[in-house]
Structure formats: C-alpha cells, structure tokens
Scaffold this motif. Structure first.
Motif, PDB file in Angstrom:
ATOM      1  N   ALA A 126      41.832  41.564  41.154  1.00  0.00           N
ATOM      2  CA  ALA A 126      41.345  40.186  41.314  1.00  0.00           C
ATOM      3  C   ALA A 126      42.276  39.347  42.182  1.00  0.00           C
ATOM      4  O   ALA A 126      43.474  39.618  42.266  1.00  0.00           O
ATOM      5  CB  ALA A 126      41.209  39.541  39.936  1.00  0.00           C
ATOM      6  N   TRP A 128      43.660  35.212  43.299  1.00  0.00           N
ATOM      7  CA  TRP A 128      44.258  34.128  42.506  1.00  0.00           C
ATOM      8  C   TRP A 128      43.372  32.902  42.385  1.00  0.00           C
ATOM      9  O   TRP A 128      43.627  32.040  41.566  1.00  0.00           O
ATOM     10  CB  TRP A 128      45.596  33.708  43.127  1.00  0.00           C
ATOM     11  CG  TRP A 128      45.492  33.331  44.584  1.00  0.00           C
ATOM     12  CD1 TRP A 128      45.752  34.147  45.650  1.00  0.00           C
ATOM     13  CD2 TRP A 128      45.065  32.094  45.145  1.00  0.00           C
ATOM     14  NE1 TRP A 128      45.523  33.486  46.827  1.00  0.00           N
ATOM     15  CE2 TRP A 128      45.093  32.224  46.539  1.00  0.00           C
ATOM     16  CE3 TRP A 128      44.659  30.867  44.594  1.00  0.00           C
ATOM     17  CZ2 TRP A 128      44.738  31.188  47.405  1.00  0.00           C
ATOM     18  CZ3 TRP A 128      44.299  29.839  45.448  1.00  0.00           C
ATOM     19  CH2 TRP A 128      44.343  29.999  46.838  1.00  0.00           C
ATOM     20  N   LYS A 152      44.004  44.687  37.411  1.00  0.00           N
ATOM     21  CA  LYS A 152      45.175  44.203  38.158  1.00  0.00           C
ATOM     22  C   LYS A 152      44.896  42.766  38.565  1.00  0.00           C
ATOM     23  O   LYS A 152      44.214  42.500  39.541  1.00  0.00           O
ATOM     24  CB  LYS A 152      45.393  45.091  39.385  1.00  0.00           C
ATOM     25  CG  LYS A 152      46.842  45.268  39.784  1.00  0.00           C
ATOM     26  CD  LYS A 152      47.558  43.988  40.191  1.00  0.00           C
ATOM     27  CE  LYS A 152      47.357  43.589  41.623  1.00  0.00           C
ATOM     28  NZ  LYS A 152      47.857  42.232  41.918  1.00  0.00           N
ATOM     29  N   GLU A 155      49.161  38.266  41.331  1.00  0.00           N
ATOM     30  CA  GLU A 155      50.565  37.933  41.050  1.00  0.00           C
ATOM     31  C   GLU A 155      50.847  36.454  41.323  1.00  0.00           C
ATOM     32  O   GLU A 155      51.896  35.935  40.952  1.00  0.00           O
ATOM     33  CB  GLU A 155      51.489  38.823  41.899  1.00  0.00           C
ATOM     34  CG  GLU A 155      51.445  38.609  43.409  1.00  0.00           C
ATOM     35  CD  GLU A 155      50.274  39.321  44.099  1.00  0.00           C
ATOM     36  OE1 GLU A 155      49.241  39.589  43.436  1.00  0.00           O
ATOM     37  OE2 GLU A 155      50.386  39.584  45.317  1.00  0.00           O
ATOM     38  N   GLY A 202      38.841  39.821  46.981  1.00  0.00           N
ATOM     39  CA  GLY A 202      39.991  39.325  47.753  1.00  0.00           C
ATOM     40  C   GLY A 202      39.619  39.163  49.210  1.00  0.00           C
ATOM     41  O   GLY A 202      38.445  39.003  49.567  1.00  0.00           O
ATOM     42  N   SER A 203      40.625  39.233  50.051  1.00  0.00           N
ATOM     43  CA  SER A 203      40.416  38.947  51.474  1.00  0.00           C
ATOM     44  C   SER A 203      39.856  40.169  52.218  1.00  0.00           C
ATOM     45  O   SER A 203      40.086  41.313  51.797  1.00  0.00           O
ATOM     46  CB  SER A 203      41.759  38.559  52.102  1.00  0.00           C
ATOM     47  OG  SER A 203      42.679  39.615  51.921  1.00  0.00           O
ATOM     48  N   LEU A 225      34.455  39.946  49.253  1.00  0.00           N
ATOM     49  CA  LEU A 225      35.440  39.424  50.203  1.00  0.00           C
ATOM     50  C   LEU A 225      35.141  37.959  50.553  1.00  0.00           C
ATOM     51  O   LEU A 225      34.388  37.288  49.847  1.00  0.00           O
ATOM     52  CB  LEU A 225      35.469  40.325  51.441  1.00  0.00           C
ATOM     53  CG  LEU A 225      35.611  41.826  51.121  1.00  0.00           C
ATOM     54  CD1 LEU A 225      35.552  42.662  52.380  1.00  0.00           C
ATOM     55  CD2 LEU A 225      36.871  42.134  50.323  1.00  0.00           C
ATOM     56  N   CYS A 258      35.882  31.015  47.525  1.00  0.00           N
ATOM     57  CA  CYS A 258      35.361  31.933  48.544  1.00  0.00           C
ATOM     58  C   CYS A 258      34.022  31.465  49.117  1.00  0.00           C
ATOM     59  O   CYS A 258      33.719  31.742  50.260  1.00  0.00           O
ATOM     60  CB  CYS A 258      35.217  33.340  47.973  1.00  0.00           C
ATOM     61  SG  CYS A 258      34.174  33.384  46.510  1.00  0.00           S
ATOM     62  N   GLU A 356      39.356  31.958  57.966  1.00  0.00           N
ATOM     63  CA  GLU A 356      38.874  31.327  56.732  1.00  0.00           C
ATOM     64  C   GLU A 356      39.881  30.240  56.345  1.00  0.00           C
ATOM     65  O   GLU A 356      41.084  30.507  56.268  1.00  0.00           O
ATOM     66  CB  GLU A 356      38.781  32.390  55.632  1.00  0.00           C
ATOM     67  CG  GLU A 356      38.274  31.858  54.318  1.00  0.00           C
ATOM     68  CD  GLU A 356      38.200  32.930  53.223  1.00  0.00           C
ATOM     69  OE1 GLU A 356      38.718  34.048  53.428  1.00  0.00           O
ATOM     70  OE2 GLU A 356      37.635  32.626  52.169  1.00  0.00           O
TER      71      GLU A 356
HETATM   72  P1  NAD Z   1      44.222  39.031  48.647  1.00  0.00           P
HETATM   73  O1  NAD Z   1      43.288  39.950  49.319  1.00  0.00           O
HETATM   74  O2  NAD Z   1      45.490  38.672  49.314  1.00  0.00           O
HETATM   75  O3  NAD Z   1      44.655  39.603  47.203  1.00  0.00           O
HETATM   76  C1  NAD Z   1      43.688  40.043  46.269  1.00  0.00           C
HETATM   77  C2  NAD Z   1      44.321  41.090  45.360  1.00  0.00           C
HETATM   78  O4  NAD Z   1      44.711  42.206  46.144  1.00  0.00           O
HETATM   79  C3  NAD Z   1      45.556  40.628  44.604  1.00  0.00           C
HETATM   80  O5  NAD Z   1      45.492  41.117  43.277  1.00  0.00           O
HETATM   81  C4  NAD Z   1      46.699  41.275  45.369  1.00  0.00           C
HETATM   82  O6  NAD Z   1      47.806  41.611  44.547  1.00  0.00           O
HETATM   83  C5  NAD Z   1      46.066  42.536  45.911  1.00  0.00           C
HETATM   84  N1  NAD Z   1      46.666  42.944  47.190  1.00  0.00           N
HETATM   85  C6  NAD Z   1      47.179  42.144  48.161  1.00  0.00           C
HETATM   86  N2  NAD Z   1      47.613  42.892  49.195  1.00  0.00           N
HETATM   87  C7  NAD Z   1      47.387  44.184  48.880  1.00  0.00           C
HETATM   88  C8  NAD Z   1      47.624  45.420  49.531  1.00  0.00           C
HETATM   89  N3  NAD Z   1      48.192  45.467  50.734  1.00  0.00           N
HETATM   90  N4  NAD Z   1      47.246  46.567  48.906  1.00  0.00           N
HETATM   91  C9  NAD Z   1      46.649  46.529  47.694  1.00  0.00           C
HETATM   92  N5  NAD Z   1      46.403  45.371  47.021  1.00  0.00           N
HETATM   93  C10 NAD Z   1      46.768  44.216  47.605  1.00  0.00           C
HETATM   94  O7  NAD Z   1      43.362  37.736  48.317  1.00  0.00           O
HETATM   95  P2  NAD Z   1      43.814  36.372  47.662  1.00  0.00           P
HETATM   96  O8  NAD Z   1      44.697  35.632  48.616  1.00  0.00           O
HETATM   97  O9  NAD Z   1      44.292  36.596  46.277  1.00  0.00           O
HETATM   98  O10 NAD Z   1      42.383  35.629  47.558  1.00  0.00           O
HETATM   99  C11 NAD Z   1      41.807  34.968  48.644  1.00  0.00           C
HETATM  100  C12 NAD Z   1      40.732  35.772  49.321  1.00  0.00           C
HETATM  101  O11 NAD Z   1      39.811  36.271  48.379  1.00  0.00           O
HETATM  102  C13 NAD Z   1      39.905  34.937  50.279  1.00  0.00           C
HETATM  103  O12 NAD Z   1      39.629  35.675  51.445  1.00  0.00           O
HETATM  104  C14 NAD Z   1      38.626  34.672  49.502  1.00  0.00           C
HETATM  105  O13 NAD Z   1      37.498  34.358  50.284  1.00  0.00           O
HETATM  106  C15 NAD Z   1      38.467  35.952  48.767  1.00  0.00           C
HETATM  107  N6  NAD Z   1      37.635  35.773  47.582  1.00  0.00           N
HETATM  108  C16 NAD Z   1      36.401  36.363  47.535  1.00  0.00           C
HETATM  109  C17 NAD Z   1      35.586  36.159  46.420  1.00  0.00           C
HETATM  110  C18 NAD Z   1      34.213  36.774  46.298  1.00  0.00           C
HETATM  111  O14 NAD Z   1      33.654  36.723  45.212  1.00  0.00           O
HETATM  112  N7  NAD Z   1      33.641  37.328  47.348  1.00  0.00           N
HETATM  113  C19 NAD Z   1      36.048  35.380  45.387  1.00  0.00           C
HETATM  114  C20 NAD Z   1      37.307  34.807  45.479  1.00  0.00           C
HETATM  115  C21 NAD Z   1      38.106  35.019  46.582  1.00  0.00           C
END
Ligand code: NAD
Length: 482
Positions: A126, A128, A152, A155, A202-203, A225, A258, A356
């Motif tokens: 997930a 943050w 997971k 952080e 995530g992203s 994403l 998001c 974004e």
């Molecule tokens: P992120 O992708 O940086 O991190 C998400 C998760 O991935 C965290 O738990 C992190 O620890 C883990 N992570 C980070 N880098 C990693 C790597 N190299 N290898 C494996 N795991 C890794 O995203 P964020 O900054 O926490 O959240 C923001 C992003 O999430 C934005 O792009 C947003 O649009 C997207 N988002 C999408 C939705 C959806 O439902 N589609 C919802 C919320 C957020």
C-alpha cells in the motif's frame, strides 16, 4: 494469542522469516480452498469489530501522520473499508456460487460452470496517501475470496502502519494474515516470494518494478496506479456547482489523492468565472483562502519534507516561467502546509503539466473547442479518472467515446470510488485490473472453468481418428454451421 509476524526493518534473517510465514500461509491457503462463505464472513467480521472498537486510535494515527481531520478519516479511511466489508458480507454467498454457462450444440450432453477458487497466498502493498483504506480494502477482497495475505504498509505513515501492525496482531494468526513494516527493501524481499497474487497500489514508476518482480514468479498482479486525472469543464455547466465539486475532490487530503482532479481543462468562455467560483469554494470550505486556510481544522498537511519541497519547486518553476497564481501559493515548511492553490497560464513543459501533482495545486488550462481538450487528454498516458462537467449530451458522448480512462465521473469528482457496484481501477499507465466489491473478489479468485462429460455416447467423441470420409463430412458441417 500467537503474535502476528512482523518485522520493522530488513534484518539478515528477515527473508527467512518471510519465507517461513509464506510457507505457513501456503498450507493455510490450501485448506481455505474449501472454506465456506460463513467462515470467510467471520474473518471479515473480526476486522469490522476491531475497527469499531479502535475508531479513536485510527483518527489519532492519521492525525499524527499528516494532520488528517477526523471527519475526513471517517469518510475516506474508515467508511470505505466498512462499506467494502458490509457489501462483501451481503453478496459473498452469491459471488461464491459456481456460475453455470450455456452448452453449445457441439458439446451436447456436457455441463459446464465456472468455479471461483481462491488464488492462494497474496501480497498487498500500500501507499501512504490513504494508508488505512488502501491496505484494508484489498484485504477485504482477499479474505472474501478465501486467500491469505502478507501485507506491506507504507513506511511514510509510521503511526498508521504501527496501528495496522497491532490490528493484524490482535485479529489474525500469522499463517492467515501477516504484516511486514518497512520501506522498499522489505517490499523487494517480499517480492522474491512466489505469491499467487500481488495487489499493489502506488505510483506507475514503482508499478513497473512490481510487474517485473511478479513476472519472475508468474504471479498475477493488480496494479492500482496514479497519473494526471483531468477535469473538463464545458461552458454549459453550472459553474458554481462544478467549482464546488472540483474543489472538494482536489483539496480533500490536501490534494494527495490518486483520483483528485490533477488539472482542469475549461472552455475559454468561462475560465475567469470558474477561477472565481473555485476561490469562493475554497473560502466556503476552509473559512478563507491562502495562508488563512492554515487555521482551518478541516485541511490536511503534506505528508513529508520531500513532497513539500517537490510541490514548492513545481510551483516556483511554473511561476518563474510565467504561470499566474490566482489564489494560494502559500507554503509553511514548519507545518508542511501548502495552501489550496489555483494557477493559470502554466507552461506545458513545466513539471506541473508533465507529472502527477499529488498535492493541492490546481492548474487551469483554457481550450477553445472540445476536440482540443480531447486531444490534450489523449496526448498524455491514460488517466485513472476523468471528470466532465457539461449539460450537453453530445459533449458527454464525444468525451466518453474519444478518450480512455480507468473510470469516469460525470458532473462530480471522486465519488465514483465509493459506488460499490462499479469496478475501480486504471488502464495501462494508471493501472491494470479492477478492484472493489465483486471485481475485487474476482481479482483474488481463479475463475476456474469446469466441464463435465457424460459417460457413453458423446458428440465430441465422434471426431477422433481414424478420420474417415464420414467424419470429414461432420467436420465440414461443423465448420459451416457451428
Ligand atoms: P510509491 O509507489 O512510492 O510506494 C507505494 C508502495 O511501494 C510503498 O509501500 C513503498 O514502500 C513501496 N515501494 C516504493 N518503492 C519501491 C520499490 N522500488 N520496490 C518495491 N516497493 C517499493 O507510492 P506512494 O508515494 O506511496 O503513493 C503515491 C502514488 O500512489 C501516486 O502515484 C498515486 O496516484 C498512487 N495511488 C494510486 C491509488 C489507486 O487506487 N490507483 C491510490 C492511492 C495512490
């Protein structure tokens, strides 16, 4: 009660510990293939009860992580999980029922159906921005489908992740649900395991890493994403209403959503008026604009220094290149406060228009005709959500037919996320696979086709060697008519 398997950092034996939990969960998941709807509902109810008892602790954790107002925590963290649980409890018996399919003539005598089999051991990662909701809504689908889960959380939200760790310890056994705290190293160690399904939110950048890791084990993956979700405002719409609805979706969680409208495309005829209505909407929600919003209890803060500085740099860059700050533009580093900001004349090459935004800055871009707005959207990766404000059916049809997006909400923003009978997710760059309700259940289920043949004479048995001229005739008839 046995405590849940947790680890705060990736120490040397962490992968071994992960492997051990994984193996235990594999045993559980094989037993859970036979689980009844009642047993799965009981697992969901445990989570439901824990949330009811711990509502104050949830408020506190999110407030401590990024000043999230309690009503917003209720609306966007607690309610979506509770609603997802109630919906799953109500429909699970139906979802689990094998689904009969029709039998075509060439298979006369057979019977076929689809059986929804739990995929098995799942990994849920997930982000943050809605740290509680986005870990637990997928967990509801996972448990409803009869899968086990290794979780997971992010952080970046230590208080919420700590609370989630406690929730898991108090609610489940590690061989059912286990939580692993930590950053990307922990996620990467987990990703080495051969999960039956991976659910990542995530992203897009990290989404690619997840998909590559999933490919190593041929794990199926749902990727939720982000991206740049546009709001198109036609001149026929009620501008006050449009502004209020855009303002709510944009400044909820201080823009760290998001599905927040990332930018607005507005017909040039009504651009000035829309900007004025957005300012009124900000004043209406927060009792002022700019730095005054800091006094409001109803406005969240930016998650951390890195994101605060990223947003400041993005606005500075645009302003230096000629963008006009119509309202907001106030930053307070001591609180990670960024005011609701509306900005016009933003150069296309600036990061505000290229990346974004994920914060409370709203660029407004004028268009002269609808085709221009549609081409603009289509020139960027497919967004997670697209919003359209119009009173004209032909505009609605043109936008729906000529653009692609994970989801669309007409004449409002963000609320489609909470409609339990709609799938939620992106398309390509904004995501792969759909979540929520029945779609979430399906995502964690193998849709196993089952075909039963009768004994004795069968239609398909006709087509085996030796291929006599008579059989060739049957084949010819089949090619022609069936
Ligand atoms: P992120 O992708 O940086 O991190 C998400 C998760 O991935 C965290 O738990 C992190 O620890 C883990 N992570 C980070 N880098 C990693 C790597 N190299 N290898 C494996 N795991 C890794 O995203 P964020 O900054 O926490 O959240 C923001 C992003 O999430 C934005 O792009 C947003 O649009 C997207 N988002 C999408 C939705 C959806 O439902 N589609 C919802 C919320 C957020």
């Amino acid at each position: 009660m046995e405590t849940a398997a947790t680890t705060s950092a990736l120490d040397t034996d962490a992968p071994a510990q992960m492997l051990q939990v994984f193996q235990q969960q594999r045993t559980t998941s094989q037993a859970w293939r036979r689980s009844t709807a009642e047993e799965r509902i009981e697992r969901l109810k445990k989570l439901q009860r824990w949330m009811e008892v711990n509502r104050n602790a949830i408020h506190e954790a999110l407030y401590r992580d990024f000043g999230k107002p309690n009503p917003e925590t209720d609306l966007t963290e607690i309610y979506p999980v509770q609603a997802e649980i109630k919906h799953a409890i109500k429909h699970l018996h139906d979802w689990m029922k094998p689904q009969k399919v029709k039998t075509p003539l060439q298979f006369m005598g057979t019977r076929s159906y689809i059986q929804y089999e739990p995929k098995g051991v799942s990994l849920i990662i997930a982000p943050w921005n809605y740290p509680f909701n986005l870990l637990l809504v997928p967990l509801v689908s996972c448990l409803a489908a009869g899968c086990t889960a290794m979780l997971k959380p992010s952080e970046e939200t230590p208080h919420t992740s700590g609370l989630l760790e406690r929730m898991v310890a108090e609610t489940y056994q590690p061989h059912e649900v286990a939580l692993f705290k930590g950053g990307k190293e922990v996620a990467q160690a987990l990703l080495k395991l051969p999960f039956d399904h991976i659910f990542f939110t995530g992203s897009p950048q990290v989404g690619k890493i997840i998909m590559k890791a999933a490919a190593e084990n041929l794990s199926s993956a749902t990727l939720e994403l982000g991206g740049k979700s546009p709001a198109i405002v036609d001149y026929t719409t009620n501008l006050k209403e449009a502004a209020e609805r855009i303002a709510f979706g944009k400044w909820l969680n201080a823009g760290q959503t998001c599905i927040a409208p990332d930018y607005v495309l507005v017909h040039e005829r009504v651009c000035e008026q829309l900007v004025q209505e957005l300012r009124k909407a900000i004043n209406g929600m927060y009792g002022g604009e700019g730095a005054q919003v800091k006094e409001s209890n109803d406005y969240a803060r930016i998650i951390n220094k890195r994101h605060f500085e990223r947003l400041k740099a993005a606005l500075d860059e645009a302003a230096d290149a000629g963008a006009v700050v119509e309202t907001g533009g106030n930053f307070d580093a001591a609180q990670f406060f960024v005011a609701p900001t509306v900005v016009t004349d933003v150069p296309e090459e600036s990061s505000l228009m290229q990346e974004e935004i994920f914060g409370p800055i709203l660029p407004i871009r004028r268009y002269t005709d609808l085709s221009e707005a549609i081409s603009y959207v289509n020139a960027k990766p497919k967004p997670l959500s697209l919003y359209l404000f119009t009173n004209r059916k032909e505009v609605e049809t043109a936008v729906l037919q000529r653009t692609s997006a994970g989801g669309v909400c007409l004449n409002d923003t963000a609320i489609h996320y909470l409609q339990p009978n709609l799938p939620f997710g992106g398309v390509n760059w904004s995501g792969i696979g759909k979540a929520h309700g029945h779609w979430g259940f399906m995502d964690f289920s193998n849709q196993k086709p089952v075909m039963r043949q009768r004994s004795g004479l069968t239609s398909t048995g006709t087509f085996k060697p030796p291929y006599s001229p008579k059989i060739q005739k049957f084949i010819n008839l089949m090619l022609k008519y069936l």
